[in-house]
Design an enzyme around this catalytic site. Structure first.
Site, PDB file in Angstrom:
ATOM      1  N   GLU A 324       9.291   1.043  -1.551  1.00 38.26           N
ATOM      2  CA  GLU A 324       8.823   2.100  -2.433  1.00 38.26           C
ATOM      3  C   GLU A 324       7.635   2.827  -1.820  1.00 38.26           C
ATOM      4  OE1 GLU A 324       9.768   0.721  -7.053  1.00 38.26           O
ATOM      5  OE2 GLU A 324       7.712   0.705  -6.309  1.00 38.26           O
ATOM      6  N   CYS A 325       7.691   4.140  -1.785  1.00 39.66           N
ATOM      7  CA  CYS A 325       6.568   5.006  -1.420  1.00 39.66           C
ATOM      8  C   CYS A 325       5.958   4.605  -0.075  1.00 39.66           C
ATOM      9  CB  CYS A 325       5.530   5.017  -2.530  1.00 39.66           C
ATOM     10  SG  CYS A 325       4.467   6.483  -2.498  1.00 39.66           S
TER      11      CYS A 325
END
Length: 452
Positions: A324-325
């Site tokens: 994620e991210c």
């Protein structure tokens, strides 16, 4: 009971006041649980550093009312006190939906009193008008008292206290401007606590500030937790066979929701933390690369050969990787820092990460266009975006269709990589799918190889 720390707007000092409350309670050997309204990761890390327990997010957009109620009561069990830090202004909710998912929404749902933090700088008796409006805007939200922050002098404090009492509210504390403890900021908010080498000293200062500035005779009954009925189940999480899953956790990768990790553990995951910045790569059957700030240590990270070799090898063998991210940002060929320097990264995705000045921020409803190790094609989820980087070029077959007509995310075999942060509280099926994919590797010793 517990209290919610709120304010008329962002930037009034909610986080500092909350940390001071927590530091005082911890210094007096109380078992205290903290919560944070909304999707933020950084404030909860400060809470956890003070209390020694994971801070829990209460987000009514990413989850729902039954889950927020259940997780609040679950995490209050065995505690002596609880403090909830609000988000933005008291009634600020999701854009276009009034006060939905706001601090006030959580206060109504949990039937908890609110303490309003008022920034006294540049204000006098006009604070009475502010309090008049906030107290009457929604009678279902009970404002139990006020803490004045950034007060200029004793005379200023007297004027402000008169304003508070004119509205029939309790004054619970006064913090003077020259006593304010400033926490360092940068582009996405506070500098994470892991990067502050002297935070223990700051914690002691916060506890001392709370002791001399707050009316604890009035506050202690408000923060004390009363015995409640057994909490309803947060999720249906019938345990699967045990499987080792590695969680990257250091200065580069540190953004994880407490409930997500607890859900994985409830499903049978044996979570093992490791540090990419230390060049570590444990032999596990699944990996989580959470959000964080890899751009600030890209040069250091780029030199960790063992980490990169382990990461590339795992993805090539089809071992599930959920990124994620910040985790996504390091999977491309290079990461360009805010200073303009480019550092080689994993080279798994045919894209590079570029830091920019535009912040992408807000809740999103996302529909999966393709299946990954955590989602099935066609499934709709709720998530949150908060980043200043971009991956170029964009994927040819993106993972998500977002409700703002944007598409993003990469999926390759058992690789799930996206800017979208997910809370699995009401989407436990996604965590179960990920654990099952990890088990397939554990039991078969192989999985579907990734193709690029």
């Amino acid at each position: 009971m517990a209290i919610i720390i709120a304010a008329p707007a962002s930037g009034t000092g909610k986080t500092t006041i909350t940390l001071a409350l927590l530091a005082y309670l911890k210094a007096h050997a109380l078992r205290v649980r903290s919560f944070k309204v909304g999707p933020d990761y950084i404030d909860p890390m400060f809470h956890a550093a003070v209390t020694g327990q994971g801070c829990v997010n209460l987000d009514l957009f990413l989850t729902d009312e039954p889950f927020v109620r259940a997780t609040y009561h679950h995490h209050c069990r065995g505690q002596q006190a609880a403090v909830i830090e609000g988000v933005m202004g008291l009634f600020d909710g999701r854009a276009g939906q009034g006060d939905f998912a706001s601090t006030a929404h959580v206060a109504r749902l949990l039937r908890l009193p609110v303490i309003l933090v008022i920034d006294g700088s540049g204000a006098g008796f006009s604070v009475a008008a502010t309090l008049y409006g906030f107290r009457r805007f929604d009678p279902r939200v009970r404002i139990a008292g006020v803490i004045l922050n950034r007060v200029g002098s004793e005379r200023h404090a007297q004027i402000l206290s008169e304003a508070v009492r004119s509205q029939g509210l309790e004054l619970l504390g006064t913090v003077y401007k020259d006593e304010t403890i400033a926490l360092p900021h940068r582009h996405l908010g506070l500098v994470p606590v892991e990067e502050l080498s002297d935070f223990r000293r700051t914690q002691q200062q916060l506890a001392a500030l709370a002791e001399r500035s707050f009316d604890w005779q009035k506050l202690l009954p408000l923060v004390a937790i009363q015995p409640t009925a057994p909490a309803p189940a947060r999720w249906e999480a019938e345990p699967l066979p045990p499987v080792r899953i590695a969680v990257a956790r250091d200065r580069a990768f540190s953004f994880y929701y407490q409930d997500n990790l607890e859900l994985l553990a409830a499903l049978g995951a044996q979570l093992e933390t490791f540090s990419p910045l230390a060049g570590e790569w444990p032999d596990c059957r699944g990996y989580l690369l959470g959000g964080g700030f890899p751009e600030l240590c890209a040069g250091e990270l780029s030199a960790k050969t063992r980490f990169w070799e382990g990461l590339r090898g795992a993805v090539a063998r089809g071992v599930p990787l959920y990124a994620e991210c910040g985790g996504l940002m390091v999977l491309g060929e290079a990461l360009r820092t805010p200073e303009g320097r480019s550092h080689p990264m994993a080279g798994i995705l045919e894209a590079s990460c570029w830091m920019g000045k535009r912040t992408v921020l807000g809740y999103r409803v996302a529909t999966a266009l393709h299946s990954s190790c955590a989602v099935e094609a066609g499934r709709q989820l709720r998530g949150h975006l908060f980043h200043r980087s971009r991956m170029e070029p964009q994927p040819g077959a993106p993972l998500w269709q977002l409700d703002d007509d944007e598409q993003e995310g990469w999926v390759r075999g058992n690789l799930h990589a996206s800017y979208l942060h997910l809370h699995w509280g009401t989407q436990a099926w996604a965590a179960r799918r990920f654990v099952r994919r990890c088990l397939a590797v554990a039991f078969e010793g192989k999985s579907t190889p990734a193709r690029f």
